[in-house]
Design an enzyme around this catalytic site. Structure first.
Site, PDB file in Angstrom:
ATOM      1  CG  ASN A  12      -2.052  -0.940   1.157  1.00 37.54           C
ATOM      2  OD1 ASN A  12      -2.340  -1.492   0.116  1.00 37.54           O
ATOM      3  ND2 ASN A  12      -2.723  -1.138   2.280  1.00 37.54           N
TER       4      ASN A  12
ATOM      5  NE  ARG B 126      -8.072  -2.164 -10.251  1.00 35.74           N
ATOM      6  CZ  ARG B 126      -7.029  -1.434 -10.666  1.00 35.74           C
ATOM      7  NH1 ARG B 126      -6.104  -1.992 -11.413  1.00 35.74           N
ATOM      8  NH2 ARG B 126      -6.921  -0.162 -10.339  1.00 35.74           N
TER       9      ARG B 126
ATOM     10  NE  ARG C 188      -2.896   5.280 -10.930  1.00 32.29           N
ATOM     11  CZ  ARG C 188      -2.241   6.147 -11.705  1.00 32.29           C
ATOM     12  NH1 ARG C 188      -0.997   5.901 -12.054  1.00 32.29           N
ATOM     13  NH2 ARG C 188      -2.837   7.239 -12.128  1.00 32.29           N
TER      14      ARG C 188
ATOM     15  CG  HIS D 136     -14.433   2.403 -11.258  1.00 33.23           C
ATOM     16  ND1 HIS D 136     -15.183   2.518 -10.096  1.00 33.23           N
ATOM     17  CD2 HIS D 136     -13.355   1.658 -10.926  1.00 33.23           C
ATOM     18  CE1 HIS D 136     -14.579   1.878  -9.115  1.00 33.23           C
ATOM     19  NE2 HIS D 136     -13.470   1.343  -9.586  1.00 33.23           N
TER      20      HIS D 136
ATOM     21  NE  ARG E 113     -11.779  -0.853   1.443  1.00 34.18           N
ATOM     22  CZ  ARG E 113     -10.898  -0.407   0.536  1.00 34.18           C
ATOM     23  NH1 ARG E 113      -9.627  -0.293   0.867  1.00 34.18           N
ATOM     24  NH2 ARG E 113     -11.287  -0.083  -0.677  1.00 34.18           N
TER      25      ARG E 113
ATOM     26  CG  HIS F 233     -14.387  -3.166  -3.219  1.00 28.61           C
ATOM     27  ND1 HIS F 233     -15.025  -3.398  -4.416  1.00 28.61           N
ATOM     28  CD2 HIS F 233     -13.357  -2.324  -3.502  1.00 28.61           C
ATOM     29  CE1 HIS F 233     -14.418  -2.724  -5.381  1.00 28.61           C
ATOM     30  NE2 HIS F 233     -13.404  -2.065  -4.861  1.00 28.61           N
TER      31      HIS F 233
END
EC number: 2.7.4.1
Length: 738
Positions: A91, A427, A457, A487, A620, A648
């Site tokens: 991270n 993704r 990314r 997205h 989060r 998420h």
């Protein structure tokens, strides 16, 4: 386990315009009051205090500190603690590659735009450096002083060269000469050899050698190869570990190389050697030109990424001053960008240790259940028949992704009555069954449209490969709208049923990735509702053609509709609250998301709080909102839940106006202004009851979490000695397969 590709957060790019500085004092976060304070007159933005935002960069560092707290928690299974040490390191790498790089670029360009809390880029960089040095040092100490000794008690040792006996050294000598030495390239620095390029995130040894003849000293750099295991396991393990488990002894690869430096520099005296690691700017933008192939432009920029300017230098804390000065000068690194680490560098490599077959040291295996609506009985049930009976809400990973969303696409690909499949891909996994199903559908003659976001990314190369594979199979591949990332998580299946054409839809909060769906918490709506089908048809036409539809029947779509739609619903909640009388306490907003940064949404929540609307936020990661502050946010609480699964999902609930929404958008500038995002209203009372249960569990006073105070500090909750429940464990027990 949690996948090491993208665990805990996505780093926002673009304008750095949010924030408020952190403070040193830590105070416990307040609980939600049983009854809200009496209503005060409605406020305009001008009446809200200037210091109403927290700094988004420091808030992110606080988030990563919460990840570190999990690694430091000795109640966690031991290898899970090692995993969280690796997650923390990965991270922080990405934070520097993207966010810090962006701030540095702004500072170097002389851009003086202040963050939302009034800080210049340089001021933010200074505070980031101070806070990073503190948490990076703590990260190293947690490994060295807590996790490493605990691993030893379980028969898992990470040793130094000095710890080895002669037999082990001879064994490693053979390994070095056969497996490591051939891939090493020592690079000298002298008038004939310029200082070598050091690639980003590579681990290196800085070496000083001395010529015996004249005593002249020279610098050399040795790259620690990244295609060899970071931790070299010594052979000859036995079963003297805990409960008869095998003993594992590992030597860091850089220690092995350091022990054999005389082999790399024969005839020279080794004066000193130290490990170092550089992080480079990976925050690039693709200049999208309508006349240029996007894939070619993206591949060109990807080639430039490895040559980005340095943004961080990590060194062992025993590095000599002279060696450090040389690295700063040759690498062109500012002294403020140096992070001194008391121990091993790059603990993201602990994923290798986590991979050991020691189930007793990991979380208990969890097998997601098949949603009851899709459970097979005597014969496999058609998902289309199920959806004709009513909508289905799937909550991953508690309900299986493979037997719900993945099966939806696979059945569509195999069904001769299906005419078309349209899907967004942001993704996806390397061996994606979703992509395989789309290819099968195209080869079977169906019309298949895939909106592939190649600019996701750090997944750009993988998405480019999948885009080309899909195109070769006959799939119509589109890359979205110029200037926007796509997205949203949407799929549309068009099926002929007799004389009728029916549309089946999926709208979710998470990616179409069967691997991360086992690790990320997400929700998804599967429906045959005609209005949603019509909306998704319009959306895909907008993404693949020249349609620029701005309003939809049952969806909110960014970049034009989500921010305004949310603020409108906050204002309607306020109106309903005032209509029923503030003392009735009817106004109640519950939000669950990954990040809350957007100032306009935040201000709308502040104004609602000022008239007595109760607001509970489960976030989060980053939270720029200041809860519990006198005068404007007394009725707002914010908490963060971290654990085995990455929280998420994005869910919004407005109680007084009775609306639930789910979707892909966080409350951040990138999501609301620079991406195509979709939020869908969930209307079926059976499904809204499930979302209500999710909120009740997450917001239970006994739920293990961190609570945010008005000073920007997060405090562990509940307090010591009180009853504690784990939100995720509770949901696992409720959904565990028999």
């Amino acid at each position: 386990m949690i996948g090491n590709d993208r665990w805990v957060t996505e780093i926002e790019t673009g304008p750095v315009t949010e924030a408020r500085p952190d403070t040193n004092a830590r105070e416990p976060g307040d609980r939600t009051p049983a009854a809200p304070p009496a209503a005060t007159p409605a406020a305009t933005t001008d009446q809200l205090p200037e210091d109403r935002y927290l700094n988004r960069e420091l808030s992110w560092l606080e988030f990563n500190a919460r990840v570190l707290a999990l690694a430091a928690d000795d109640s966690m299974p031991l290898l899970e603690r090692a995993k969280f040490l690796a997650v923390f390191a990965s991270n922080l790498d990405e934070f520097y590659m993207v966010r810090v790089a962006g701030l540095k670029r702004r500072d170097q360009m002389g851009l003086s735009a202040l963050s939302a809390d009034g800080l210049t880029p340089r001021e933010q960089l200074g505070r980031i450096g101070e806070q990073t040095q503190h948490i990076a040092s703590r990260h190293a100490r947690v490994f060295r002083d807590s996790v490493l000794p605990a691993l030893g008690e379980e028969g898992i040792y990470v040793v130094t060269w000095a710890d080895l006996d002669q037999a082990e050294r001879e064994q490693l000598s053979t390994y070095f000469h056969e497996q490591v030495f051939p891939v090493l390239t020592p690079l000298a620095v002298d008038p004939a050899h310029p200082f070598p390029f050091v690639s980003g995130l590579s681990l290196n040894l800085a070496v000083t050698v001395r010529q015996p003849e004249d005593g002249g000293q020279h610098f050399a750099r040795v790259k620690v190869p990244d295609n060899v295991d970071r931790f070299v396991e010594l052979g000859g393990t036995d079963t003297d570990g805990a409960e008869g488990a095998a003993v594992h002894r590992f030597l860091p690869l850089e220690e092995l190389i350091a022990a054999f430096l005389p082999v790399l520099f024969p005839g020279m005296e080794i004066v000193e050697h130290h490990a170092f690691r550089i992080t480079r700017n990976a925050d690039f933008e693709v200049e999208e030109d309508r006349d240029e192939d996007l894939l070619q432009a993206l591949e060109r920029e990807l080639a430039r990424r490895r040559f980005g300017s340095p943004v961080r230098l990590e060194v062992a804390d025993d590095m000599t001053e002279g060696m450090l000065e040389l690295l700063l000068r040759e690498l062109d690194v500012h002294p403020g960008d140096v992070i001194e680490v008391p121990g091993l560098l790059d603990l993201s490599s602990l994923w290798q240790i986590y991979g050991l077959d020691r189930p007793a040291l990991k979380d208990r295996t969890f097998v997601p259940a098949t949603h009851p609506a899709f459970a097979e009985r005597e014969t496999p049930k058609s998902i289309f028949a199920t959806l004709r009976e009513g909508d289905v809400l799937v909550h991953h990973p508690y309900y299986s992704f493979s037997t719900s969303v993945q099966r939806f696409i696979e059945q569509a690909a195999a069904d001769p009555n299906v005419l078309a499949i349209k899907q967004t891909l942001y993704r996806t996994s390397g061996d994606s069954p979703i992509v395989r199903a789309l290819i099968d559908a195209a080869e079977a003659g169906k019309q298949v449209v895939a909106l592939v976001e190649v600019k996701a990314r750090f997944d750009e190369q993988a998405n480019i490969r999948w885009a080309r594979a899909l195109e070769q199979a006959g799939v119509h591949v589109a890359y979205g709208i110029v200037g926007l990332k796509t997205h949203c998580k949407t799929a549309l299946v068009v099926r002929r049923e007799g004389p009728v054409i029916r549309r089946y839809c999926h709208i979710g909060t998470g990616n179409y990735n069967s691997k991360t769906a086992r690790l990320y918490e997400d929700v998804g709506l599967l429906t045959a509702a005609p209005d949603i089908g019509a909306d998704l048809t319009d959306l895909f036409n907008s993404l693949t053609g020249y349609s620029r539809k701005l309003s939809y029947r049952n969806l909110l779509v960014a970049p034009h509709g989500i921010r305004a739609g949310i603020i409108e619903r906050v204002e309607r909640e306020v109106a309903a609250h005032l209509e029923h009388g503030p003392q009735a306490g009817k106004g109640h907003i519950r939000l669950k998301m990954n990040a809350l940064v957007d100032e306009q949404v935040t201000d709308a929540l502040y104004r609602a709080s000022q008239v007595g609307v109760r607001i509970e936020v489960v976030v989060r990661g980053i939270c720029a909102l200041r809860p519990g502050a006198e005068g404007f946010s007394e009725n707002i609480t914010a908490r963060s839940i971290l654990g085995r699964f990455l929280e998420h999902s994005r869910i919004l609930h407005f109680r007084a106006i009775d609306e639930f929404w789910i979707g892909s958008a966080d409350m951040m500038h990138r999501n609301l202004d620079r991406r195509v995002e979709v939020m869908a209203q969930v209307k079926d009372p059976r499904l809204t009851a499930q979302l209500d249960d999710l909120f009740e569990s997450a917001l239970d006073p006994a739920t293990r979490c961190w609570e945010l105070g008005p000073d920007g500090q997060w405090t562990a909750s509940p307090q010591e000695g009180r009853t504690v429940r784990d939100h995720q464990v509770s949901l696992m027990e409720r959904h565990r397969s028999p």
